[in-house]
Design a protein around this motif. Structure first.
Motif, short mmCIF file in Angstrom:
data_model
loop_
_atom_site.label_atom_id
_atom_site.label_comp_id
_atom_site.label_asym_id
_atom_site.label_seq_id
_atom_site.Cartn_x
_atom_site.Cartn_y
_atom_site.Cartn_z
N VAL A 150 10.45 -116.22 38.75
CA VAL A 150 10.10 -117.64 38.98
C VAL A 150 9.76 -118.23 37.50
N GLY A 151 9.44 -117.34 36.55
CA GLY A 151 9.12 -117.71 35.08
C GLY A 151 10.36 -118.13 34.51
N MET A 152 11.67 -117.15 34.85
CA MET A 152 12.85 -117.50 34.05
C MET A 152 13.29 -118.70 34.59
N LEU A 186 15.34 -110.37 38.91
CA LEU A 186 15.75 -111.89 38.34
C LEU A 186 15.76 -112.93 39.58
N ALA A 187 15.79 -112.34 40.86
CA ALA A 187 15.71 -113.23 41.85
C ALA A 187 14.24 -114.07 42.23
N GLN A 224 14.38 -121.76 32.15
CA GLN A 224 15.46 -122.22 31.84
C GLN A 224 15.67 -123.47 31.99
N ALA A 225 14.80 -124.43 32.87
CA ALA A 225 14.61 -125.66 33.13
C ALA A 225 14.06 -126.42 32.04
N ALA A 226 12.89 -125.70 31.30
CA ALA A 226 12.19 -126.25 30.25
C ALA A 226 13.26 -126.61 28.92
N GLY A 284 16.00 -118.34 28.68
CA GLY A 284 14.77 -118.49 29.71
C GLY A 284 14.18 -117.24 30.05
N LEU A 285 15.03 -116.36 30.27
CA LEU A 285 14.61 -114.97 30.58
C LEU A 285 13.80 -114.24 29.59
N VAL A 286 14.42 -114.37 28.40
CA VAL A 286 13.54 -113.89 27.24
C VAL A 286 12.03 -114.51 26.79
#
Ligand code: ATR
Length: 272
Positions: free
Chosen positions: A239-241, A214-215, A245-247, A105-107
């Motif tokens: 927020v995007g991460m 990351l927070a 990750q949810a997606a 998700g982070l990537v």
């Protein structure tokens, strides 16, 4: 019948996962429910078993149960084995299959949403907890040139280095030995949760394209303030991460990928 999903954690008062998955379901016209289940600290396994017995199809896991979820799994994907922790489980014929999508998700957020290339990048992670551990392999797979892990307790950074050095060039150090020349610097410590600053030298931020906290939803944290003052080009929080990750979880459970952009937009809190 409505498909049941959930997030397990304790406490869960601030979880955004039910909102995110409800938005995904609405977008795709899927009939599903997604509950927040605050299990007692010593009652995670019992809560999971009862959810599965009631027909639950999959669930997310957050603090403090990620390590328990990895242990409970009947089958674990590589990211879970590396981290020793899972944030997502799929129920397959009553068996628990564990994944960990935080790193992926982070990537995705950095490359697809923020438009910052990881290919050939030099990356600094501040912190050597589960979040850093889970991100190393996805970062190498995205083509980064070198990863440096700086941590207050250097031995923890060295441990991750030793575990994952076969995957790519990786260095471990303390905050006084960080060096310069980074493209991306990420704060994956829990320091921002208590408002604490990290002893990252100003010079480390020179020429940095992206400083990533990351927070989520903590505003311009001491880390982001330092990054801005040090000359980092872009600032971002997690927020995007969180949404990506949810997606990943939704796509794994449901076989179709939601559009993350409107959900990220709805959840973004300006960095002021
Ligand atoms: P997670 O699994 O959520 O990533 P963790 O395993 O509790 O979290 O790790 C927290 C990280 O934040 C660690 O790298 C920790 O540093 P130490 O290993 O030296 O304890 C780091 N951290 C927390 N508060 C910090 C602070 N005030 N200054 C520097 N590092 C801090």
């Amino acid at each position: 019948m409505t498909d049941r999903y959930a997030v397990f954690g304790n406490p869960l008062s601030h979880t955004k996962s039910p909102f995110i998955h409800a938005e995904f379901a609405r977008q795709l016209g899927d009939d599903l429910s997604y509950e927040a289940i605050e299990a007692p600290r010593d009652g995670f396994e019992a809560a999971v078993r009862s959810f599965v017995a009631a027909g639950g199809k999959g669930f997310n896991v957050t603090v403090p149960f990620k390590v328990d979820a990895a242990r409970l799994a009947d089958e674990a994907h590589e990211a879970v084995v590396i981290c020793g922790a899972s944030n997502c489980v799929k129920v397959e014929d009553g068996r628990l299959v564990a994944e960990n999508f935080d790193g992926v998700g982070l990537v995705r957020d950095i490359v697809d949403n923020l438009g910052v290339a990881l290919a050939d990048a030099r990356v600094l992670f501040a912190g050597a907890g589960g979040a850093t551990r889970g991100a190393i392999v996805p970062f190498f797979e995205a083509g980064v040139r070198e990863i440096v892990i700086a941590n207050r307790t250097v031995a923890k950074a060295e441990h991750i280095r030793d575990l994952l050095r076969a995957r790519g060039p990786i260095r471990a150090c303390g905050y006084d030995d960080i060096g310069t020349g980074f493209d991306i610097i990420l704060n994956s410590t829990s320091a921002s949760l208590s408002g604490a600053a990290l002893p990252i030298p100003d010079t480390a931020f020179h020429g940095v394209r992206l400083a990533y906290e990351l927070a989520y939803g903590k505003g311009k944290t001491p880390f982001l303030q330092m990054a801005e003052a040090g000359g980092a080009e872009h600032l971002a929080d997690g927020v995007g991460m969180l949404v990506e990750q949810a997606a990943e979880a939704f796509a794994w459970w449901r076989g179709k990928r939601p559009n993350t952009a409107p959900v990220i937009e709805a959840m973004t809190i300006p960095l002021e």
